[in-house]
Design a protein around this motif. Sequence first.
Motif, PDB file in Angstrom:
ATOM      1  N   THR A 149       8.295 -12.998  12.910  1.00 27.01           N
ATOM      2  CA  THR A 149       7.138 -13.103  12.024  1.00 27.01           C
ATOM      3  C   THR A 149       7.125 -11.930  11.059  1.00 27.01           C
ATOM      4  OG1 THR A 149       5.867 -11.907  13.678  1.00 27.01           O
ATOM      5  CG2 THR A 149       5.679 -14.300  13.712  1.00 27.01           C
ATOM      6  N   ASP A 150       6.471 -12.156   9.950  1.00 28.76           N
ATOM      7  CA  ASP A 150       6.207 -11.071   9.006  1.00 28.76           C
ATOM      8  C   ASP A 150       4.695 -10.931   8.894  1.00 28.76           C
ATOM      9  OD1 ASP A 150       8.598 -10.076   8.200  1.00 28.76           O
ATOM     10  OD2 ASP A 150       8.817 -11.430   6.487  1.00 28.76           O
ATOM     11  N   PRO A 151       4.177  -9.708   8.905  1.00 23.40           N
ATOM     12  CA  PRO A 151       2.740  -9.560   8.698  1.00 23.40           C
ATOM     13  C   PRO A 151       2.397  -9.764   7.216  1.00 23.40           C
ATOM     14  CG  PRO A 151       3.770  -7.430   9.073  1.00 23.40           C
ATOM     15  CD  PRO A 151       4.862  -8.446   9.125  1.00 23.40           C
ATOM     16  N   MET A 152       1.371 -10.576   6.961  1.00 24.50           N
ATOM     17  CA  MET A 152       1.012 -10.915   5.584  1.00 24.50           C
ATOM     18  C   MET A 152      -0.469 -10.627   5.349  1.00 24.50           C
ATOM     19  SD  MET A 152       3.861 -12.579   4.882  1.00 24.50           S
ATOM     20  CE  MET A 152       3.355 -13.120   3.311  1.00 24.50           C
ATOM     21  N   VAL A 153      -0.798 -10.322   4.103  1.00 20.23           N
ATOM     22  CA  VAL A 153      -2.223 -10.267   3.729  1.00 20.23           C
ATOM     23  C   VAL A 153      -2.437 -11.133   2.495  1.00 20.23           C
ATOM     24  CG1 VAL A 153      -2.764  -7.962   4.660  1.00 20.23           C
ATOM     25  CG2 VAL A 153      -1.860  -8.171   2.348  1.00 20.23           C
ATOM     26  N   ASP A 154      -3.654 -11.659   2.377  1.00 23.32           N
ATOM     27  CA  ASP A 154      -4.007 -12.454   1.188  1.00 23.32           C
ATOM     28  C   ASP A 154      -5.032 -11.691   0.367  1.00 23.32           C
ATOM     29  OD1 ASP A 154      -2.512 -14.738   1.846  1.00 23.32           O
ATOM     30  OD2 ASP A 154      -4.029 -15.300   3.321  1.00 23.32           O
ATOM     31  N   CYS A 155      -4.981 -11.894  -0.950  1.00 25.36           N
ATOM     32  CA  CYS A 155      -6.043 -11.357  -1.803  1.00 25.36           C
ATOM     33  C   CYS A 155      -7.096 -12.455  -1.909  1.00 25.36           C
ATOM     34  CB  CYS A 155      -5.498 -10.990  -3.179  1.00 25.36           C
ATOM     35  SG  CYS A 155      -6.815 -10.580  -4.341  1.00 25.36           S
ATOM     36  N   ARG A 156      -8.322 -12.151  -1.484  1.00 27.62           N
ATOM     37  CA  ARG A 156      -9.375 -13.182  -1.499  1.00 27.62           C
ATOM     38  C   ARG A 156      -9.734 -13.572  -2.931  1.00 27.62           C
ATOM     39  NH1 ARG A 156     -11.881  -9.656   1.837  1.00 27.62           N
ATOM     40  NH2 ARG A 156     -11.516 -10.006   4.043  1.00 27.62           N
ATOM     41  N   ASN A 157      -9.509 -12.668  -3.858  1.00 30.32           N
ATOM     42  CA  ASN A 157      -9.888 -12.951  -5.252  1.00 30.32           C
ATOM     43  C   ASN A 157      -8.889 -13.869  -5.948  1.00 30.32           C
ATOM     44  OD1 ASN A 157     -11.472 -12.518  -7.674  1.00 30.32           O
ATOM     45  ND2 ASN A 157      -9.682 -11.371  -8.396  1.00 30.32           N
ATOM     46  N   CYS A 158      -7.596 -13.463  -5.995  1.00 27.42           N
ATOM     47  CA  CYS A 158      -6.634 -14.261  -6.776  1.00 27.42           C
ATOM     48  C   CYS A 158      -5.767 -15.149  -5.905  1.00 27.42           C
ATOM     49  CB  CYS A 158      -5.764 -13.361  -7.645  1.00 27.42           C
ATOM     50  SG  CYS A 158      -4.621 -12.338  -6.703  1.00 27.42           S
ATOM     51  N   LYS A 159      -5.972 -15.099  -4.572  1.00 26.34           N
ATOM     52  CA  LYS A 159      -5.261 -15.966  -3.603  1.00 26.34           C
ATOM     53  C   LYS A 159      -3.770 -15.638  -3.480  1.00 26.34           C
ATOM     54  CE  LYS A 159      -9.117 -18.274  -3.235  1.00 26.34           C
ATOM     55  NZ  LYS A 159     -10.118 -17.440  -2.607  1.00 26.34           N
ATOM     56  N   SER A 160      -3.342 -14.495  -4.035  1.00 25.33           N
ATOM     57  CA  SER A 160      -1.925 -14.138  -3.859  1.00 25.33           C
ATOM     58  C   SER A 160      -1.693 -13.707  -2.420  1.00 25.33           C
ATOM     59  CB  SER A 160      -1.544 -12.974  -4.775  1.00 25.33           C
ATOM     60  OG  SER A 160      -1.701 -13.350  -6.098  1.00 25.33           O
ATOM     61  N   ARG A 161      -0.458 -13.939  -1.956  1.00 29.12           N
ATOM     62  CA  ARG A 161      -0.109 -13.557  -0.573  1.00 29.12           C
ATOM     63  C   ARG A 161       1.014 -12.527  -0.634  1.00 29.12           C
ATOM     64  NH1 ARG A 161       0.369 -18.142   3.894  1.00 29.12           N
ATOM     65  NH2 ARG A 161      -1.860 -17.800   3.865  1.00 29.12           N
ATOM     66  N   PHE A 162       0.882 -11.479   0.177  1.00 35.40           N
ATOM     67  CA  PHE A 162       1.884 -10.400   0.149  1.00 35.40           C
ATOM     68  C   PHE A 162       2.368 -10.074   1.548  1.00 35.40           C
ATOM     69  CE2 PHE A 162      -1.153  -9.715  -3.249  1.00 35.40           C
ATOM     70  CZ  PHE A 162      -0.329  -9.579  -4.354  1.00 35.40           C
TER      71      PHE A 162
END
Length: 443
Positions: A31-44
């Motif tokens: 797995t890779d740990p991911m975060v989302d931006c709640r504003n622009c919905k981008s995932r990193f």
Amino acid sequence: MTYREDIEGIDAAILMHPKVWEASGHVENFTDPMVDCRNCKSRFRIDILAETVSTKKKQKVLNALENKIKNNPEQLQKFQKFFDRRNETEEYMESAFNGFLEDPEFGKTLLNELTCPQCGNKETFTSARQFNLMFKTFIGPIEDSSAVVYLRPETAQGIYVNFLNVQGSARQKLPFGIAQIGKAFRNEINTKNFLFRTREFEQMEMQYFVNPAEDKKWYDYWKQQRIEWFASLGMNRDKLRFHDHPPNKLAHYAKEAADIEYEFPFGWGEIEGIHNRTDFDLSRHEQFSGKSLKYFDEESKAKITPFIIETSAGASRSFMAFLVDAYNEEQVKDEKRVVLKFHPKLSPIKAAVLPLVNKDGMDIIAIKIEEDLRKRLKVFYDDKGAIGRRYRRQDEAGTPFCITVDTQTLSDKTVTVRERDSMNQERISSDRISEYLYNKIYL
Ligand code: GAP
């Protein structure tokens, strides 16, 4: 690998029983740990997001966090366990920072300090979530959980489950290896840098099965062999280095691990991993399949589970490193010459055959030479344009030799051979071309 008596080749299945991936630990851990931006919905991916933050800012944010929790002994102790201030290297701080971002307790505070690289907003990140990188599909017509299969994320597991088949049929004794080149698939969120990170890529892996008492010896041996392999194919030694994994960063299966890194124009990047995988894989496959994968050692009359030393190279990623390394621009008289200085073994075209002009029978002789060479080597016939232009086109393709049929050929059956890097030309008899090229390319 092909010419070593202690290595066998295999072409294992891409789709294997899903239990293979449970046994390997990929269902749980890949797995890779991911975060989302709640504003622009981008995932990193966390590590990619961290790359967008300067070292100075990371220091500042960690100091602020430590200050915030200084009156909470429990939290402070945990913080100091994650981040030992005595280690002052930048690399250590960077890796500790990534660890904090993933942590459920500290991650939120830290993420609130970062701005989204996409929309520029602050305090918009979700907490980190684990995202499995395996592509799933279904066997048969019914798409339910009992029909799930995975596209292999590495070729290695196909070797482990076939270990005894290969050992028995090839009558190999420890230590010996099984190698394979093949496609691997990963649902990478951020693909980048051309072939460096793609979702579908080619691996070339070799698993070397050794007596557990000799694991260190073979691990060191293969580390050295593999870096030498890149250098022996012409890669600039100054652009190659090892990155040894610190114990707290080892993958779940590894006792020791090192990356071979190449300095790409965008920075250092891994091109191959060498791992001491111990008996983890064979033991797990035994456990999940209920079938023994033990090796019978004739000498000691004991059954043992070998340790595995893995050399895992990305074929596509290494190819890109070779390509970057070979690219040269040179000034020749008033002209810029672009030349790919591939080691001749790697050149996709080994020789070009060129009639100086299309008349007096030069073309007929050149076609005959080309037809003859084509049975053994990848060659290219070109009779279009001035001879200088044709040489330049082959330089750009990395072709190491150009064979030209000219007026002299008509009288004495010799041709010129032009060498790509030096641009020197020599005359050889046309009945020696094949032997000449073989010696220059492969010996
Ligand atoms: N069996 C071990 C293994 O797969 P890895 O470090 O995950 O180890 C090995 O991958 C090599 O595969 C890497 O060194 C790299 O060259 C290549 N690789 C991994 N992920 C890749 C991707 N997304 N795109 C291109 N090459 C990749």
